[in-house]
Scaffold this active site. Structure first.
Site, PDB file in Angstrom:
ATOM      1  N   LEU A   1       0.819  -1.208   0.000  1.00  0.00           N
ATOM      2  CA  LEU A   1       0.000   0.000   0.000  1.00  0.00           C
ATOM      3  C   LEU A   1       0.852   1.255   0.000  1.00  0.00           C
ATOM      4  CD1 LEU A   1      -2.940  -0.706   2.494  1.00  0.00           C
ATOM      5  CD2 LEU A   1      -3.042  -0.528  -0.004  1.00  0.00           C
TER       6      LEU A   1
ATOM      7  N   TYR B   1      -4.438  -6.356  16.817  1.00  0.00           N
ATOM      8  CA  TYR B   1      -4.580  -5.530  15.610  1.00  0.00           C
ATOM      9  C   TYR B   1      -5.843  -4.669  15.686  1.00  0.00           C
ATOM     10  CZ  TYR B   1      -4.423  -4.480  10.572  1.00  0.00           C
ATOM     11  OH  TYR B   1      -4.361  -3.855   9.349  1.00  0.00           O
TER      12      TYR B   1
END
Length: 240
Positions: free
Chosen positions: A15, A147
């Site tokens: 990304l 996360y």
């Protein structure tokens, strides 16, 4: 007119590269940051493609790493865009998750962006923009308690920072869903197909989908947008 400087963390691959490429196409000079030395190769490759790109190898969980980025920004005279994209995963059931793995994910995904933005507070030019990379997982994901905690915490940080820094700097977040990446391609084919089947848009997301969301949020088109989270998930966040 001086070109705008964009810092992209996690800029060695994935990304980060997609975001950097699009920002370069839209006129930004790039400073790519990663603790992986391969970030230098990425910057060099982008430079060969005609981008103005340089790099800093830095671990943003350490004072020295943050300081190296700050020094590089100050040598360029100020900052217009910061994309806090760097992140890690260390998945496990919570009952089997080591506290060090929990802390490491929170440190990289949440504390490091805080450290960097705090250190750069005086270096942002008026009208600058910050984009924090959250995740659709902030809504909850099995086996990713660490996360989820880091990415939902980043949403709260985004909103708090947007209030603290308005009107001089805008602060928003992008929350990608299932994206074609090294992580998703490592899944068994049947597992990945099952996840894609749950996406209303009927496809996996591309890195370019996320990059375009980031590019919008840092552009003048989003000059009245701050403290928001743009979920880029093909509708998965609203699907049953």
């Amino acid at each position: 007119m001086t070109a705008k400087l964009a810092v992209v963390t996690g800029g060695a691959r994935g990304l980060g590269v997609a975001i950097a490429q699009l920002l370069a196409e839209r006129g930004h000079h790039l400073l790519l940051v990663d603790r992986d030395p391969a970030v230098a190769d990425t910057a060099e490759e982008l430079s060969r493609e005609g981008c103005e790109a340089s790099s800093v190898v830095a671990d943003l969980t350490e004072d020295a790493g943050v300081g190296a980025v700050v020094d590089a920004v100050r040598r360029r005279g100020g900052l217009d865009v910061l994309v806090n994209n760097a992140g890690i995963t260390r998945d496990a059931r919570l009952s089997k998750m080591d506290v060090d793995d929990f802390a490491a994910v929170v440190d990289v995904n949440l504390i490091a962006p805080m450290r960097l933005t705090q250190a750069l507070v005086d270096d942002f030019r008026d009208g600058a923009a910050v984009v924090n990379m959250s995740s659709r997982a902030a809504l909850g994901n099995f086996g990713q308690t660490n996360y989820v905690t880091s990415k939902s915490g980043l949403v709260g940080y985004t909103r708090g920072l947007a209030l603290a820094w308005a009107p001089r700097v805008r602060v928003n977040a992008v929350a990608p869903g299932l994206i074609d990446s090294a992580m998703s391609r490592a899944m068994p084919e049947d597992v990945l197909a099952g996840l894609v089947a749950k996406v209303p848009a009927d496809r996996i997301g591309e890195p370019s989908d996320v990059a375009r969301a980031v590019a919008y949020l840092v552009s003048e088109d989003a000059s009245y947008v701050t403290g928001q989270v743009l979920i880029v998930c093909g509708g998965r966040s609203v699907a049953p």
